[in-house]
Design an enzyme around this catalytic site. Structure first.
Site, PDB file in Angstrom:
ATOM      1  N   SER A  10      -8.577   5.322  -8.169  1.00 50.49           N
ATOM      2  CA  SER A  10      -8.048   6.366  -9.064  1.00 50.49           C
ATOM      3  C   SER A  10      -7.203   5.824 -10.203  1.00 50.49           C
ATOM      4  CB  SER A  10      -7.222   7.373  -8.251  1.00 50.49           C
ATOM      5  OG  SER A  10      -6.315   6.695  -7.403  1.00 50.49           O
ATOM      6  N   ARG A  11      -6.591   4.661  -9.985  1.00 47.25           N
ATOM      7  CA  ARG A  11      -5.638   4.164 -10.999  1.00 47.25           C
ATOM      8  C   ARG A  11      -5.737   2.643 -11.121  1.00 47.25           C
ATOM      9  NH1 ARG A  11      -0.431   4.759  -8.997  1.00 47.25           N
ATOM     10  NH2 ARG A  11      -1.051   5.451  -6.921  1.00 47.25           N
ATOM     11  N   ASP A  59      -7.566   8.102   3.420  1.00 47.95           N
ATOM     12  CA  ASP A  59      -6.546   7.058   3.562  1.00 47.95           C
ATOM     13  C   ASP A  59      -7.222   5.892   4.283  1.00 47.95           C
ATOM     14  OD1 ASP A  59      -4.537   5.397   4.505  1.00 47.95           O
ATOM     15  OD2 ASP A  59      -3.136   7.033   4.907  1.00 47.95           O
ATOM     16  N   VAL A  60      -7.343   4.757   3.606  1.00 46.40           N
ATOM     17  CA  VAL A  60      -8.089   3.628   4.192  1.00 46.40           C
ATOM     18  C   VAL A  60      -7.494   3.156   5.519  1.00 46.40           C
ATOM     19  CG1 VAL A  60      -9.033   2.724   2.008  1.00 46.40           C
ATOM     20  CG2 VAL A  60      -6.801   1.904   2.816  1.00 46.40           C
ATOM     21  N   TYR A 153       4.004  -7.794   2.333  1.00 44.68           N
ATOM     22  CA  TYR A 153       2.877  -7.818   1.385  1.00 44.68           C
ATOM     23  C   TYR A 153       2.173  -9.193   1.413  1.00 44.68           C
ATOM     24  CZ  TYR A 153       0.646  -6.969  -3.224  1.00 44.68           C
ATOM     25  OH  TYR A 153      -0.240  -6.802  -4.259  1.00 44.68           O
ATOM     26  N   LYS A 157      -1.749  -9.735   2.571  1.00 46.34           N
ATOM     27  CA  LYS A 157      -2.775 -10.292   1.677  1.00 46.34           C
ATOM     28  C   LYS A 157      -3.317 -11.618   2.240  1.00 46.34           C
ATOM     29  CE  LYS A 157      -2.654  -7.097  -1.560  1.00 46.34           C
ATOM     30  NZ  LYS A 157      -3.772  -6.148  -1.723  1.00 46.34           N
ATOM     31  N   ILE A 186       0.034  -7.899 -13.039  1.00 52.54           N
ATOM     32  CA  ILE A 186      -0.886  -7.102 -13.847  1.00 52.54           C
ATOM     33  C   ILE A 186      -0.186  -5.783 -14.209  1.00 52.54           C
ATOM     34  CG2 ILE A 186      -3.189  -6.016 -13.904  1.00 52.54           C
ATOM     35  CD1 ILE A 186      -3.268  -9.130 -13.476  1.00 52.54           C
TER      36      ILE A 186
HETATM   37  P1  NAP Z   1      -1.718   1.065  -8.328  1.00 53.68           P
HETATM   38  O1  NAP Z   1      -1.846   1.237  -9.803  1.00 53.68           O
HETATM   39  O2  NAP Z   1      -0.440   1.411  -7.660  1.00 53.68           O
HETATM   40  O3  NAP Z   1      -2.924   1.856  -7.633  1.00 53.68           O
HETATM   41  C1  NAP Z   1      -3.046   1.843  -6.231  1.00 53.68           C
HETATM   42  C2  NAP Z   1      -4.347   2.498  -5.866  1.00 53.68           C
HETATM   43  O4  NAP Z   1      -4.490   2.412  -4.429  1.00 53.68           O
HETATM   44  C3  NAP Z   1      -4.392   3.981  -6.200  1.00 53.68           C
HETATM   45  O5  NAP Z   1      -5.713   4.307  -6.557  1.00 53.68           O
HETATM   46  C4  NAP Z   1      -4.003   4.651  -4.887  1.00 53.68           C
HETATM   47  O6  NAP Z   1      -4.505   5.984  -4.726  1.00 53.68           O
HETATM   48  C5  NAP Z   1      -4.686   3.718  -3.902  1.00 53.68           C
HETATM   49  N1  NAP Z   1      -4.151   3.783  -2.554  1.00 53.68           N
HETATM   50  C6  NAP Z   1      -2.896   3.486  -2.138  1.00 53.68           C
HETATM   51  N2  NAP Z   1      -2.794   3.656  -0.799  1.00 53.68           N
HETATM   52  C7  NAP Z   1      -4.017   4.068  -0.366  1.00 53.68           C
HETATM   53  C8  NAP Z   1      -4.553   4.421   0.895  1.00 53.68           C
HETATM   54  N3  NAP Z   1      -3.808   4.378   1.998  1.00 53.68           N
HETATM   55  N4  NAP Z   1      -5.857   4.804   0.964  1.00 53.68           N
HETATM   56  C9  NAP Z   1      -6.623   4.863  -0.145  1.00 53.68           C
HETATM   57  N5  NAP Z   1      -6.169   4.540  -1.378  1.00 53.68           N
HETATM   58  C10 NAP Z   1      -4.878   4.149  -1.478  1.00 53.68           C
HETATM   59  O7  NAP Z   1      -1.984  -0.447  -7.905  1.00 53.68           O
HETATM   60  P2  NAP Z   1      -2.729  -1.650  -8.660  1.00 53.68           P
HETATM   61  O8  NAP Z   1      -1.703  -2.465  -9.339  1.00 53.68           O
HETATM   62  O9  NAP Z   1      -3.908  -1.156  -9.411  1.00 53.68           O
HETATM   63  O10 NAP Z   1      -3.186  -2.479  -7.370  1.00 53.68           O
HETATM   64  C11 NAP Z   1      -4.522  -2.506  -6.905  1.00 53.68           C
HETATM   65  C12 NAP Z   1      -4.666  -3.665  -5.938  1.00 53.68           C
HETATM   66  O11 NAP Z   1      -4.337  -4.880  -6.613  1.00 53.68           O
HETATM   67  C13 NAP Z   1      -3.738  -3.592  -4.730  1.00 53.68           C
HETATM   68  O12 NAP Z   1      -4.410  -4.053  -3.572  1.00 53.68           O
HETATM   69  C14 NAP Z   1      -2.618  -4.541  -5.093  1.00 53.68           C
HETATM   70  O13 NAP Z   1      -1.996  -5.058  -3.943  1.00 53.68           O
HETATM   71  C15 NAP Z   1      -3.380  -5.588  -5.857  1.00 53.68           C
HETATM   72  N6  NAP Z   1      -2.546  -6.381  -6.770  1.00 53.68           N
HETATM   73  C16 NAP Z   1      -1.894  -5.816  -7.816  1.00 53.68           C
HETATM   74  C17 NAP Z   1      -1.122  -6.604  -8.646  1.00 53.68           C
HETATM   75  C18 NAP Z   1      -0.383  -6.056  -9.841  1.00 53.68           C
HETATM   76  O14 NAP Z   1       0.370  -6.826 -10.465  1.00 53.68           O
HETATM   77  N7  NAP Z   1      -0.568  -4.807 -10.224  1.00 53.68           N
HETATM   78  C19 NAP Z   1      -1.014  -7.979  -8.389  1.00 53.68           C
HETATM   79  C20 NAP Z   1      -1.676  -8.522  -7.313  1.00 53.68           C
HETATM   80  C21 NAP Z   1      -2.458  -7.719  -6.513  1.00 53.68           C
HETATM   81  P3  NAP Z   1      -3.695   7.287  -5.304  1.00 53.68           P
HETATM   82  O15 NAP Z   1      -3.858   7.248  -6.799  1.00 53.68           O
HETATM   83  O16 NAP Z   1      -4.360   8.434  -4.663  1.00 53.68           O
HETATM   84  O17 NAP Z   1      -2.265   7.091  -4.899  1.00 53.68           O
END
Ligand code: NAP
Length: 242
Positions: A10-11, A59-60, A153, A157, A186
């Site tokens: 979604s995001r 919810d995964v 976290y 991971k 990111i």
């Molecule tokens: P984000 O913008 O906070 O988006 C999180 C996404 O995960 C949303 O679509 C949310 O759904 C969904 N979500 C959360 N809990 C869930 C659940 N229990 N079941 C199903 N969906 C769930 O995060 P992001 O930054 O894009 O992160 C995406 C991935 O990249 C994550 O695994 C994160 O750990 C990893 N990551 C991110 C970064 C960074 O800097 N941003 C760095 C390293 C790794 P809703 O919209 O419905 O809440």
């Protein structure tokens, strides 16, 4: 009919991955937990690429929800095999270990680790039967290097990195690849409490990355350009860790 499932689509990074895979001709199943409005925006962007998409709320970390939603969809649509699975859903609940609550530990572990298990176990059976599949797990620099304040976290991971390597060896013979992408910092909702100015001097490329820069690597791993790449963790972090 080529289908891809992106958890947390979604995001942020998940949305960019949905759009990337849609541009590669995949119909997209967009999973999300609660944010319907943002999921619908992703669906519009997917459809703008000329393919179909469907929202799939679950919810995964809850096996009964995964089975009830994704499992039922798969049963009802045997003609629509899911060729690409991107395990991207994730959250952060940072705290120093000495102050970390059970809930902070459990929710982060449950979503990353149980989430990977609940969704992948369902889909890998179909991939094995079809003798084709691409699994990409979105992990993190934190799971490679460990970051203070993120023992939950980092552990979650790192667990998924281990699972990626093990699963790739179980299914390689069936033309299924399993890889991980490890982003650094990111720009998404997940990092909106972090000031880019404070962190950018640590990053050789001197900036946070974009969701699209992560999605491009996921797209490569899902494509037929990456047929002999499996069991790998590819960092997308502006040179932060090597
Ligand atoms: P984000 O913008 O906070 O988006 C999180 C996404 O995960 C949303 O679509 C949310 O759904 C969904 N979500 C959360 N809990 C869930 C659940 N229990 N079941 C199903 N969906 C769930 O995060 P992001 O930054 O894009 O992160 C995406 C991935 O990249 C994550 O695994 C994160 O750990 C990893 N990551 C991110 C970064 C960074 O800097 N941003 C760095 C390293 C790794 P809703 O919209 O419905 O809440």
């Amino acid at each position: 009919m080529k289908y891809a499932l992106v958890t947390g689509g979604s995001r942020g990074i998940g949305r960019a991955i949905c759009v990337k895979l849609a541009g590669m001709g995949y119909h997209i199943l967009i999973n999300f937990q609660s944010n319907v409005e943002e999921a619908e925006k992703t669906l519009e962007l997917v459809k703008a690429k000329g393919v179909n998409g469907e929202l799939m709320k679950f919810d995964v970390s809850r096996q009964e929800e995964v089975d009830g939603s994704l499992g039922k969809w798969m049963e009802a649509n045997p003609d629509k095999p899911i060729e690409v699975l991107v395990n991207n859903a994730g959250i952060r609940k940072d705290n120093l270990l000495m102050w970390m609550s059970n809930k902070e530990w459990d929710t982060v572990m449950d979503i990353a680790v149980d989430g990977f298990f609940n969704v992948t176990r369902l889909i890998i059976k179909q991939m094995l039967y079809k003798k084709y599949g691409r699994v990409v797990n979105v992990v993190s620099l934190s799971g490679l290097k460990g970051l203070p304040g993120q023992t939950n976290y980092s552990a979650s991971k790192a667990a998924v990195i281990g699972a990626t390597k093990a699963l790739s060896q179980e299914v390689g013979r069936r033309n299924i690849t399993v890889n991980a992408v490890a982003p650094g910092f990111i720009n998404t909702d997940m990092t909106k409490d972090m000031n880019e100015k404070d962190f950018k001097q640590l990053i050789p490329m001197s900036r946070f990355g974009t969701p699209e820069e992560v999605a491009n690597v996921v797209g490569f791993l899902a494509s037929d350009q990456a047929t002999y790449v499996t069991g790998q963790v590819i960092s997308v972090n502006g040179g932060l860790y090597s």
